[in-house]
Design a protein around this motif. Structure first.
Motif, mmCIF file in Angstrom:
data_model
loop_
_atom_site.group_PDB
_atom_site.id
_atom_site.type_symbol
_atom_site.label_atom_id
_atom_site.label_comp_id
_atom_site.label_asym_id
_atom_site.label_seq_id
_atom_site.Cartn_x
_atom_site.Cartn_y
_atom_site.Cartn_z
ATOM 1 N N ARG A 42 0.980 -1.183 -0.018
ATOM 2 C CA ARG A 42 0.007 -0.064 -0.069
ATOM 3 C C ARG A 42 0.747 1.291 0.001
ATOM 4 N NH1 ARG A 42 -3.430 -2.867 3.549
ATOM 5 N NH2 ARG A 42 -2.443 -2.048 5.342
ATOM 6 N N GLY A 43 1.790 1.227 0.703
ATOM 7 C CA GLY A 43 2.842 2.496 0.881
ATOM 8 C C GLY A 43 3.503 2.734 -0.380
ATOM 9 N N ARG A 44 3.840 1.455 -1.300
ATOM 10 C CA ARG A 44 4.405 1.670 -2.583
ATOM 11 C C ARG A 44 3.531 2.226 -3.440
ATOM 12 N NH1 ARG A 44 6.441 -3.953 -3.051
ATOM 13 N NH2 ARG A 44 7.978 -4.013 -1.272
ATOM 14 N N THR A 45 2.319 1.871 -3.594
ATOM 15 C CA THR A 45 1.473 2.204 -4.664
ATOM 16 C C THR A 45 0.824 3.625 -4.340
ATOM 17 O OG1 THR A 45 -0.556 1.569 -3.472
ATOM 18 C CG2 THR A 45 0.524 0.123 -5.118
ATOM 19 N N LYS A 46 0.683 4.267 -3.153
ATOM 20 C CA LYS A 46 0.508 5.394 -2.563
ATOM 21 C C LYS A 46 1.655 6.514 -2.932
ATOM 22 C CE LYS A 46 -2.629 4.857 1.119
ATOM 23 N NZ LYS A 46 -2.956 4.972 2.562
ATOM 24 N N GLN A 47 2.896 5.870 -2.583
ATOM 25 C CA GLN A 47 4.103 6.716 -2.970
ATOM 26 C C GLN A 47 4.122 6.692 -4.678
ATOM 27 O OE1 GLN A 47 7.666 4.764 -1.749
ATOM 28 N NE2 GLN A 47 8.318 6.834 -0.452
ATOM 29 N N SER A 48 4.004 5.745 -5.153
ATOM 30 C CA SER A 48 4.283 6.107 -6.854
ATOM 31 C C SER A 48 3.253 6.710 -7.405
ATOM 32 C CB SER A 48 4.108 4.542 -7.360
ATOM 33 O OG SER A 48 2.828 3.922 -7.326
ATOM 34 N N LEU A 49 2.014 6.874 -6.937
ATOM 35 C CA LEU A 49 0.952 7.641 -7.401
ATOM 36 C C LEU A 49 1.410 9.322 -7.205
ATOM 37 C CD1 LEU A 49 -2.240 6.025 -6.448
ATOM 38 C CD2 LEU A 49 -1.389 6.361 -8.772
ATOM 39 N N LYS A 50 1.736 9.413 -5.942
ATOM 40 C CA LYS A 50 2.330 10.847 -5.598
ATOM 41 C C LYS A 50 3.519 11.234 -6.646
ATOM 42 C CE LYS A 50 1.152 10.731 -0.609
ATOM 43 N NZ LYS A 50 1.577 10.692 0.645
ATOM 44 N N MET A 51 4.427 10.215 -6.998
ATOM 45 C CA MET A 51 5.435 10.462 -7.597
ATOM 46 C C MET A 51 5.220 10.929 -9.210
ATOM 47 S SD MET A 51 8.363 8.347 -5.670
ATOM 48 C CE MET A 51 9.158 8.073 -7.416
ATOM 49 N N GLN A 52 3.978 10.359 -9.739
ATOM 50 C CA GLN A 52 3.758 10.286 -11.104
ATOM 51 C C GLN A 52 3.259 11.895 -11.493
ATOM 52 O OE1 GLN A 52 0.920 7.289 -11.718
ATOM 53 N NE2 GLN A 52 2.476 5.735 -11.884
ATOM 54 N N SER A 53 3.511 12.163 -12.813
ATOM 55 C CA SER A 53 3.160 13.402 -13.177
ATOM 56 C C SER A 53 1.487 13.474 -13.258
ATOM 57 C CB SER A 53 4.025 14.037 -14.436
ATOM 58 O OG SER A 53 3.814 13.092 -15.773
ATOM 59 N N ASP A 54 0.951 14.821 -13.784
ATOM 60 C CA ASP A 54 -0.587 14.486 -13.977
ATOM 61 C C ASP A 54 -0.487 14.032 -15.485
ATOM 62 O OD1 ASP A 54 -0.949 15.754 -11.929
ATOM 63 O OD2 ASP A 54 -1.053 18.005 -12.654
ATOM 64 N N GLU A 55 0.310 14.137 -16.444
ATOM 65 C CA GLU A 55 0.370 13.462 -17.830
ATOM 66 C C GLU A 55 0.450 12.088 -17.821
ATOM 67 O OE1 GLU A 55 3.224 15.732 -17.183
ATOM 68 O OE2 GLU A 55 1.727 17.457 -17.866
ATOM 69 N N ASP A 56 1.392 11.460 -16.667
ATOM 70 C CA ASP A 56 1.326 9.966 -16.614
ATOM 71 C C ASP A 56 0.018 9.395 -15.926
ATOM 72 O OD1 ASP A 56 3.840 9.885 -17.473
ATOM 73 O OD2 ASP A 56 4.788 9.799 -15.666
ATOM 74 N N ILE A 57 -0.644 10.330 -14.938
ATOM 75 C CA ILE A 57 -1.845 9.572 -14.489
ATOM 76 C C ILE A 57 -2.938 9.712 -15.481
ATOM 77 C CG2 ILE A 57 -3.634 10.139 -12.987
ATOM 78 C CD1 ILE A 57 -1.479 11.205 -11.000
ATOM 79 N N ALA A 58 -3.020 10.965 -16.583
ATOM 80 C CA ALA A 58 -4.117 11.117 -17.282
ATOM 81 C C ALA A 58 -3.825 10.067 -18.576
ATOM 82 C CB ALA A 58 -3.906 12.380 -18.081
ATOM 83 N N ARG A 59 -2.665 9.616 -18.588
ATOM 84 C CA ARG A 59 -2.263 8.797 -19.727
ATOM 85 C C ARG A 59 -2.821 7.201 -19.317
ATOM 86 N NH1 ARG A 59 3.380 8.354 -20.275
ATOM 87 N NH2 ARG A 59 3.065 10.479 -20.245
ATOM 88 N N ARG A 60 -2.523 6.947 -18.219
ATOM 89 C CA ARG A 60 -3.043 5.604 -17.670
ATOM 90 C C ARG A 60 -4.584 5.437 -17.297
ATOM 91 N NH1 ARG A 60 -0.695 5.858 -12.877
ATOM 92 N NH2 ARG A 60 -2.268 5.243 -11.379
ATOM 93 N N ARG A 61 -5.109 6.500 -17.214
ATOM 94 C CA ARG A 61 -6.759 6.698 -16.958
ATOM 95 C C ARG A 61 -7.105 6.367 -18.278
ATOM 96 N NH1 ARG A 61 -7.415 11.473 -12.740
ATOM 97 N NH2 ARG A 61 -7.178 10.280 -10.791
ATOM 98 N N GLU A 62 -6.750 7.083 -19.411
ATOM 99 C CA GLU A 62 -7.075 7.060 -20.801
ATOM 100 C C GLU A 62 -6.892 5.621 -21.520
ATOM 101 O OE1 GLU A 62 -9.020 7.542 -24.372
ATOM 102 O OE2 GLU A 62 -8.756 8.988 -22.575
ATOM 103 N N SER A 63 -5.570 5.235 -20.762
ATOM 104 C CA SER A 63 -5.430 3.332 -21.354
ATOM 105 C C SER A 63 -6.293 2.651 -20.693
ATOM 106 C CB SER A 63 -4.091 3.258 -20.925
ATOM 107 O OG SER A 63 -3.799 1.879 -21.232
#
Length: 116
Positions: A42-63
């Protein structure tokens, strides 16, 4: 003479039984370790989400949206059939409840007229 698959199956069964016995004997320790692993994950996933850029998150959601669309397209008939069966089941349950209420009302009315 037992075949090779029977030997392999019995070996797998023995390993499975030994693992189950080990887990039963060390249940508290195994549960504690599982909790620690889950907490780390859980710590890793929360941490990795914080470290990702908005573009990465948007790309992942679109995917993810595209993958959902591909699934819906590939399984359109199954999804349509399941939805139809669900609606039909709900409709029949409602009808059955109404019929039972009507049946009870008729019986209670009949009992009331018999007593009067």
């Amino acid at each position: 003479m037992p075949s090779m698959t029977q030997d392999a199956n019995s070996d797998r069964e023995m390993v499975r039984m030994r693992k189950r016995e080990y887990y039963r004997l060390h249940l508290d320790r195994e549960r504690h370790q599982a909790r620690l692993r889950a907490e780390r994950h859980r710590g890793r996933t929360k941490q990795s989400l914080k470290m990702q850029s908005d573009e990465d998150i948007a790309r992942r959601r679109e995917s993810h949206r595209l993958a959902q669309a591909r699934y819906r397209e590939a399984n359109r008939l199954k999804l349509k059939t399941d939805a139809w069966q669900y609606r039909l089941r709900v409709k029949h349950e409602k009808q059955r409840r109404r019929d039972e209420e009507e049946y009870r009302a008729l019986w209670s009315a009949e009992l009331d007229t018999d007593g009067a």
